[in-house]
Design a protein around this motif. Structure first.
Motif, PDB file in Angstrom:
ATOM      1  N   THR A  20      -9.852  57.056   2.063  1.00  0.00           N
ATOM      2  CA  THR A  20      -8.401  57.221   2.000  1.00  0.00           C
ATOM      3  C   THR A  20      -7.877  58.064   3.157  1.00  0.00           C
ATOM      4  O   THR A  20      -6.808  57.779   3.691  1.00  0.00           O
ATOM      5  CB  THR A  20      -7.978  57.843   0.662  1.00  0.00           C
ATOM      6  OG1 THR A  20      -8.687  59.061   0.471  1.00  0.00           O
ATOM      7  CG2 THR A  20      -8.259  56.909  -0.489  1.00  0.00           C
ATOM      8  N   THR A  21      -8.617  59.081   3.555  1.00  0.00           N
ATOM      9  CA  THR A  21      -8.181  59.913   4.672  1.00  0.00           C
ATOM     10  C   THR A  21      -8.198  59.119   5.973  1.00  0.00           C
ATOM     11  O   THR A  21      -7.234  59.157   6.747  1.00  0.00           O
ATOM     12  CB  THR A  21      -9.067  61.162   4.797  1.00  0.00           C
ATOM     13  OG1 THR A  21      -9.030  61.874   3.571  1.00  0.00           O
ATOM     14  CG2 THR A  21      -8.603  62.053   5.920  1.00  0.00           C
ATOM     15  N   ALA A  22      -9.264  58.385   6.208  1.00  0.00           N
ATOM     16  CA  ALA A  22      -9.369  57.589   7.427  1.00  0.00           C
ATOM     17  C   ALA A  22      -8.283  56.523   7.474  1.00  0.00           C
ATOM     18  O   ALA A  22      -7.659  56.302   8.527  1.00  0.00           O
ATOM     19  CB  ALA A  22     -10.751  56.943   7.520  1.00  0.00           C
ATOM     20  N   ASN A  23      -8.021  55.877   6.361  1.00  0.00           N
ATOM     21  CA  ASN A  23      -6.972  54.850   6.323  1.00  0.00           C
ATOM     22  C   ASN A  23      -5.601  55.463   6.551  1.00  0.00           C
ATOM     23  O   ASN A  23      -4.768  54.876   7.242  1.00  0.00           O
ATOM     24  CB  ASN A  23      -7.006  54.104   4.989  1.00  0.00           C
ATOM     25  CG  ASN A  23      -8.212  53.204   4.865  1.00  0.00           C
ATOM     26  OD1 ASN A  23      -8.782  52.775   5.858  1.00  0.00           O
ATOM     27  ND2 ASN A  23      -8.614  52.929   3.645  1.00  0.00           N
ATOM     28  N   SER A  24      -5.351  56.616   5.973  1.00  0.00           N
ATOM     29  CA  SER A  24      -4.063  57.281   6.159  1.00  0.00           C
ATOM     30  C   SER A  24      -3.864  57.686   7.608  1.00  0.00           C
ATOM     31  O   SER A  24      -2.781  57.500   8.179  1.00  0.00           O
ATOM     32  CB  SER A  24      -3.958  58.510   5.260  1.00  0.00           C
ATOM     33  OG  SER A  24      -3.987  58.134   3.905  1.00  0.00           O
ATOM     34  N   LEU A  25      -4.892  58.251   8.220  1.00  0.00           N
ATOM     35  CA  LEU A  25      -4.792  58.635   9.629  1.00  0.00           C
ATOM     36  C   LEU A  25      -4.587  57.426  10.525  1.00  0.00           C
ATOM     37  O   LEU A  25      -3.793  57.471  11.478  1.00  0.00           O
ATOM     38  CB  LEU A  25      -6.037  59.415  10.057  1.00  0.00           C
ATOM     39  CG  LEU A  25      -6.151  60.834   9.535  1.00  0.00           C
ATOM     40  CD1 LEU A  25      -7.514  61.420   9.880  1.00  0.00           C
ATOM     41  CD2 LEU A  25      -5.038  61.697  10.082  1.00  0.00           C
ATOM     42  N   ALA A  26      -5.280  56.351  10.225  1.00  0.00           N
ATOM     43  CA  ALA A  26      -5.120  55.132  11.010  1.00  0.00           C
ATOM     44  C   ALA A  26      -3.696  54.604  10.884  1.00  0.00           C
ATOM     45  O   ALA A  26      -3.093  54.155  11.872  1.00  0.00           O
ATOM     46  CB  ALA A  26      -6.117  54.071  10.566  1.00  0.00           C
ATOM     47  N   ARG A  27      -3.137  54.678   9.691  1.00  0.00           N
ATOM     48  CA  ARG A  27      -1.759  54.202   9.475  1.00  0.00           C
ATOM     49  C   ARG A  27      -0.751  55.094  10.206  1.00  0.00           C
ATOM     50  O   ARG A  27       0.205  54.596  10.799  1.00  0.00           O
ATOM     51  CB  ARG A  27      -1.469  54.164   7.980  1.00  0.00           C
ATOM     52  CG  ARG A  27      -0.136  53.593   7.645  1.00  0.00           C
ATOM     53  CD  ARG A  27      -0.063  52.101   7.923  1.00  0.00           C
ATOM     54  NE  ARG A  27       1.249  51.626   7.492  1.00  0.00           N
ATOM     55  CZ  ARG A  27       1.921  50.674   8.094  1.00  0.00           C
ATOM     56  NH1 ARG A  27       1.398  50.064   9.136  1.00  0.00           N
ATOM     57  NH2 ARG A  27       3.090  50.307   7.666  1.00  0.00           N
ATOM     58  N   TYR A  50       8.737  68.226  11.155  1.00  0.00           N
ATOM     59  CA  TYR A  50       8.648  66.814  11.550  1.00  0.00           C
ATOM     60  C   TYR A  50       7.268  66.254  11.232  1.00  0.00           C
ATOM     61  O   TYR A  50       7.155  65.094  10.818  1.00  0.00           O
ATOM     62  CB  TYR A  50       8.990  66.637  13.034  1.00  0.00           C
ATOM     63  CG  TYR A  50       9.338  65.210  13.372  1.00  0.00           C
ATOM     64  CD1 TYR A  50      10.541  64.662  12.933  1.00  0.00           C
ATOM     65  CD2 TYR A  50       8.487  64.405  14.096  1.00  0.00           C
ATOM     66  CE1 TYR A  50      10.871  63.340  13.218  1.00  0.00           C
ATOM     67  CE2 TYR A  50       8.800  63.095  14.384  1.00  0.00           C
ATOM     68  CZ  TYR A  50       9.992  62.564  13.945  1.00  0.00           C
ATOM     69  OH  TYR A  50      10.313  61.257  14.228  1.00  0.00           O
ATOM     70  N   LEU A  51       6.232  67.047  11.404  1.00  0.00           N
ATOM     71  CA  LEU A  51       4.879  66.617  11.030  1.00  0.00           C
ATOM     72  C   LEU A  51       4.832  66.307   9.540  1.00  0.00           C
ATOM     73  O   LEU A  51       4.271  65.286   9.126  1.00  0.00           O
ATOM     74  CB  LEU A  51       3.853  67.689  11.390  1.00  0.00           C
ATOM     75  CG  LEU A  51       2.402  67.414  10.996  1.00  0.00           C
ATOM     76  CD1 LEU A  51       1.878  66.149  11.671  1.00  0.00           C
ATOM     77  CD2 LEU A  51       1.535  68.598  11.344  1.00  0.00           C
ATOM     78  N   ASP A  52       5.441  67.154   8.740  1.00  0.00           N
ATOM     79  CA  ASP A  52       5.495  66.917   7.298  1.00  0.00           C
ATOM     80  C   ASP A  52       6.249  65.625   6.997  1.00  0.00           C
ATOM     81  O   ASP A  52       5.806  64.821   6.170  1.00  0.00           O
ATOM     82  CB  ASP A  52       6.163  68.106   6.603  1.00  0.00           C
ATOM     83  CG  ASP A  52       6.183  67.960   5.100  1.00  0.00           C
ATOM     84  OD1 ASP A  52       5.109  67.736   4.502  1.00  0.00           O
ATOM     85  OD2 ASP A  52       7.269  68.085   4.511  1.00  0.00           O
ATOM     86  N   ALA A  53       7.357  65.406   7.681  1.00  0.00           N
ATOM     87  CA  ALA A  53       8.142  64.193   7.455  1.00  0.00           C
ATOM     88  C   ALA A  53       7.362  62.932   7.836  1.00  0.00           C
ATOM     89  O   ALA A  53       7.407  61.928   7.124  1.00  0.00           O
ATOM     90  CB  ALA A  53       9.451  64.264   8.245  1.00  0.00           C
ATOM     91  N   VAL A  54       6.635  62.988   8.945  1.00  0.00           N
ATOM     92  CA  VAL A  54       5.833  61.846   9.376  1.00  0.00           C
ATOM     93  C   VAL A  54       4.755  61.535   8.340  1.00  0.00           C
ATOM     94  O   VAL A  54       4.551  60.378   7.959  1.00  0.00           O
ATOM     95  CB  VAL A  54       5.209  62.099  10.771  1.00  0.00           C
ATOM     96  CG1 VAL A  54       4.129  61.075  11.097  1.00  0.00           C
ATOM     97  CG2 VAL A  54       6.289  62.079  11.842  1.00  0.00           C
ATOM     98  N   CYS A  55       4.075  62.551   7.863  1.00  0.00           N
ATOM     99  CA  CYS A  55       3.019  62.349   6.860  1.00  0.00           C
ATOM    100  C   CYS A  55       3.594  61.798   5.565  1.00  0.00           C
ATOM    101  O   CYS A  55       3.055  60.843   4.992  1.00  0.00           O
ATOM    102  CB  CYS A  55       2.277  63.647   6.603  1.00  0.00           C
ATOM    103  SG  CYS A  55       1.309  64.218   8.002  1.00  0.00           S
ATOM    104  N   ARG A  56       4.688  62.357   5.109  1.00  0.00           N
ATOM    105  CA  ARG A  56       5.305  61.883   3.867  1.00  0.00           C
ATOM    106  C   ARG A  56       5.816  60.450   3.985  1.00  0.00           C
ATOM    107  O   ARG A  56       5.664  59.634   3.082  1.00  0.00           O
ATOM    108  CB  ARG A  56       6.440  62.805   3.440  1.00  0.00           C
ATOM    109  CG  ARG A  56       5.944  64.123   2.924  1.00  0.00           C
ATOM    110  CD  ARG A  56       7.115  65.012   2.499  1.00  0.00           C
ATOM    111  NE  ARG A  56       6.672  66.329   2.160  1.00  0.00           N
ATOM    112  CZ  ARG A  56       6.299  66.696   0.931  1.00  0.00           C
ATOM    113  NH1 ARG A  56       6.320  65.823  -0.044  1.00  0.00           N
ATOM    114  NH2 ARG A  56       5.901  67.927   0.694  1.00  0.00           N
TER     115      ARG A  56
END
Length: 67
Positions: A8-15, A56-62
């Protein structure tokens, strides 16, 4: 069931990286925010508290998790 939590972490980072590549203006804004945090830290590393304070980092992740 066993595979439900794998990568899940790898997929999230890739996305995140894919979406940033598709939106260079957002990528540049995020880059500027992170570089500002690095400059404020006075080294090449940023501590956890400083990362958590980047809006902005938080917004991008969310937004990535929302999509």
């Amino acid at each position: 069931m066993t595979l439900a939590g794998m990568d899940t972490t790898a997929n999230s980072l890739a996305r995140v990286l894919e979406l940033l590549a598709d939106h260079p203006d957002a990528q540049e804004k995020l880059r500027e925010e992170i570089l500002g945090a690095v400059e404020a830290a006075g080294s090449n590393t940023v501590d956890y508290e400083s990362l958590m304070a980047l809006p902005y980092l938080d917004a991008v992740c969310r937004e990535t998790l929302r999509v």
